[in-house]
Enzyme design. Structure first.
Site, PDB file in Angstrom:
ATOM      1  N   TYR A 176       0.835  -1.193   0.000  1.00 24.76           N
ATOM      2  CA  TYR A 176       0.000   0.000   0.000  1.00 24.76           C
ATOM      3  C   TYR A 176       0.870   1.243   0.000  1.00 24.76           C
ATOM      4  O   TYR A 176       1.942   1.265   0.623  1.00 24.76           O
ATOM      5  CB  TYR A 176      -0.883   0.043   1.255  1.00 24.76           C
ATOM      6  CG  TYR A 176      -2.032  -0.918   1.233  1.00 24.76           C
ATOM      7  CD1 TYR A 176      -3.218  -0.601   0.583  1.00 24.76           C
ATOM      8  CD2 TYR A 176      -1.942  -2.152   1.874  1.00 24.76           C
ATOM      9  CE1 TYR A 176      -4.282  -1.484   0.562  1.00 24.76           C
ATOM     10  CE2 TYR A 176      -3.002  -3.043   1.859  1.00 24.76           C
ATOM     11  CZ  TYR A 176      -4.173  -2.702   1.206  1.00 24.76           C
ATOM     12  OH  TYR A 176      -5.219  -3.576   1.185  1.00 24.76           O
TER      13      TYR A 176
ATOM     14  N   TYR B 289      -0.028  -9.814   0.197  1.00 24.48           N
ATOM     15  CA  TYR B 289       0.963  -9.202   1.086  1.00 24.48           C
ATOM     16  C   TYR B 289       0.955  -9.878   2.458  1.00 24.48           C
ATOM     17  O   TYR B 289      -0.071 -10.401   2.897  1.00 24.48           O
ATOM     18  CB  TYR B 289       0.739  -7.691   1.216  1.00 24.48           C
ATOM     19  CG  TYR B 289      -0.610  -7.255   1.773  1.00 24.48           C
ATOM     20  CD1 TYR B 289      -0.873  -7.249   3.137  1.00 24.48           C
ATOM     21  CD2 TYR B 289      -1.612  -6.816   0.912  1.00 24.48           C
ATOM     22  CE1 TYR B 289      -2.088  -6.834   3.634  1.00 24.48           C
ATOM     23  CE2 TYR B 289      -2.842  -6.391   1.399  1.00 24.48           C
ATOM     24  CZ  TYR B 289      -3.074  -6.405   2.755  1.00 24.48           C
ATOM     25  OH  TYR B 289      -4.284  -6.004   3.248  1.00 24.48           O
TER      26      TYR B 289
ATOM     27  N   ARG C 295      -2.260 -12.163   3.049  1.00 20.65           N
ATOM     28  CA  ARG C 295      -3.620 -11.880   2.592  1.00 20.65           C
ATOM     29  C   ARG C 295      -3.787 -12.283   1.122  1.00 20.65           C
ATOM     30  O   ARG C 295      -2.938 -11.958   0.283  1.00 20.65           O
ATOM     31  CB  ARG C 295      -3.934 -10.372   2.679  1.00 20.65           C
ATOM     32  CG  ARG C 295      -3.989  -9.723   4.056  1.00 20.65           C
ATOM     33  CD  ARG C 295      -5.055 -10.235   5.003  1.00 20.65           C
ATOM     34  NE  ARG C 295      -6.285 -10.754   4.429  1.00 20.65           N
ATOM     35  CZ  ARG C 295      -7.297  -9.993   3.996  1.00 20.65           C
ATOM     36  NH1 ARG C 295      -7.258  -8.692   4.090  1.00 20.65           N
ATOM     37  NH2 ARG C 295      -8.384 -10.550   3.504  1.00 20.65           N
TER      38      ARG C 295
ATOM     39  N   HIS D  26      -6.826  -8.753  -2.845  1.00 19.36           N
ATOM     40  CA  HIS D  26      -8.175  -8.240  -2.593  1.00 19.36           C
ATOM     41  C   HIS D  26      -8.229  -6.745  -2.853  1.00 19.36           C
ATOM     42  O   HIS D  26      -7.208  -6.059  -2.841  1.00 19.36           O
ATOM     43  CB  HIS D  26      -8.610  -8.519  -1.146  1.00 19.36           C
ATOM     44  CG  HIS D  26      -7.706  -7.868  -0.137  1.00 19.36           C
ATOM     45  ND1 HIS D  26      -6.518  -8.427   0.267  1.00 19.36           N
ATOM     46  CD2 HIS D  26      -7.796  -6.689   0.521  1.00 19.36           C
ATOM     47  CE1 HIS D  26      -5.927  -7.637   1.140  1.00 19.36           C
ATOM     48  NE2 HIS D  26      -6.670  -6.562   1.311  1.00 19.36           N
TER      49      HIS D  26
ATOM     50  N   HIS E 178     -10.471  -3.389  -1.438  1.00 18.21           N
ATOM     51  CA  HIS E 178     -11.417  -2.888  -0.440  1.00 18.21           C
ATOM     52  C   HIS E 178     -12.472  -2.018  -1.128  1.00 18.21           C
ATOM     53  O   HIS E 178     -12.149  -1.227  -2.008  1.00 18.21           O
ATOM     54  CB  HIS E 178     -10.690  -2.048   0.611  1.00 18.21           C
ATOM     55  CG  HIS E 178      -9.689  -2.819   1.410  1.00 18.21           C
ATOM     56  ND1 HIS E 178      -9.960  -3.325   2.663  1.00 18.21           N
ATOM     57  CD2 HIS E 178      -8.416  -3.179   1.139  1.00 18.21           C
ATOM     58  CE1 HIS E 178      -8.885  -3.953   3.129  1.00 18.21           C
ATOM     59  NE2 HIS E 178      -7.928  -3.875   2.222  1.00 18.21           N
TER      60      HIS E 178
END
Ligand SMILES: [Fe+2]
Length: 256
Positions: free
Chosen positions: A116, A155, A165, A168, A170
């Site tokens: 991110y 990640y 994870r 995905h 959000h």
């Protein structure tokens, strides 16, 4: 005498929103998802009567959200986002199957390397100077949203040993009313990390978990340019409009 939860103080008959079936949403306390331990309430929830504040929604106008906000790959001059370019689209529907137009859909995601663009993300993967991972759009008259982005990478997240994870994205949707606001995560089909992810598996119902996974669509895929994925989103819908009165609406009094 028990006050009628469907009547406001002004005597208006208000719509209300049914709670989803058990097993659809994750329990508030999900021990395998360690960070949830400090967030989960320790006392039973207290249902509040819904008033005009809850059943009305935001009016965002037409100028705040621009078409360019829906393309996460070309936001910065000098280059495009790295990674597998994808077209991600679908319809926002209420629980009655009706399209929800003019609703704000916001997304945020990691880059193709699984990082991110955020100060607390210290995953040793490269940042992409041409990708910030945030996008938004309004649904059209058919309830449809559409983004151009890249497929995010998996990640590590430190929840437990070797915790990763699944890829995905959000999502946040505001719907027609503040009580319809939905924040969720969308996954990609066939991810080998599904079986190991406490967040994905915090949704108890296997069919509900499947509804968080988008669908690859060759017809949506554009040759020589981008893979196409489709994912429909269903918000809670009003059981009745302001002007209808039906006996079943009084189920609300007994809802958990
Ligand atoms: Fe995430």
């Amino acid at each position: 005498m028990t006050p009628n939860p469907l009547l406001s103080r002004d005597g208006l008959v208000l719509p209300f929103y049914r709670h989803p079936a058990a097993g659809v949403n994750p329990p508030l306390d999900t021990p395998a998802y360690r960070a949830a331990a400090l967030r989960a309430p320790r006392q039973p929830l207290v249902p509040l009567p819904q008033g005009l504040t809850e059943i009305t929604g935001p009016l965002l106008g037409e100028e705040r959200v621009q078409p360019a906000d829906a393309d996460l790959t070309t936001r910065y001059p000098g280059g495009e986002a790295l990674g597998q370019r994808i077209i991600l689209t679908g319809r926002v529907l209420d629980s009655g199957g009706r399209p929800v137009p003019d609703t704000l859909v916001e997304i945020w995601q990691a880059n193709a390397a699984g990082r991110y663009q955020h100060q607390i993300d210290d995953h040793p993967a490269p940042l992409d100077p041409f990708f910030d991972g945030a996008g938004r759009c309004m649904t059209d008259s058919d309830g449809r949203y559409r983004f151009i982005t890249i497929k995010p990478g998996a990640y590590p997240w430190g929840n437990h040993h070797n915790a990763w994870r699944p890829a995905h994205i959000h999502f946040s949707l505001l719907g027609r009313a503040f009580t319809q606001r939905l924040i969720t995560q969308m996954y990609f089909p066939g991810d080998p990390l599904f079986g190991f992810d406490p967040i994905f598996n915090s949704v108890p119902d296997p069919k509900a978990r499947e509804r968080m996974i988008c669908r690859f669509d060759l017809a949506l895929t554009q040759p020589e340019w981008a893979l196409g994925f489709e994912w429909d989103i269903v918000l809670r819908g009003p059981e009745a409009t302001v002007f209808e009165r039906q006996e079943k609406r009084f189920e609300y009094k007994d809802s958990p």
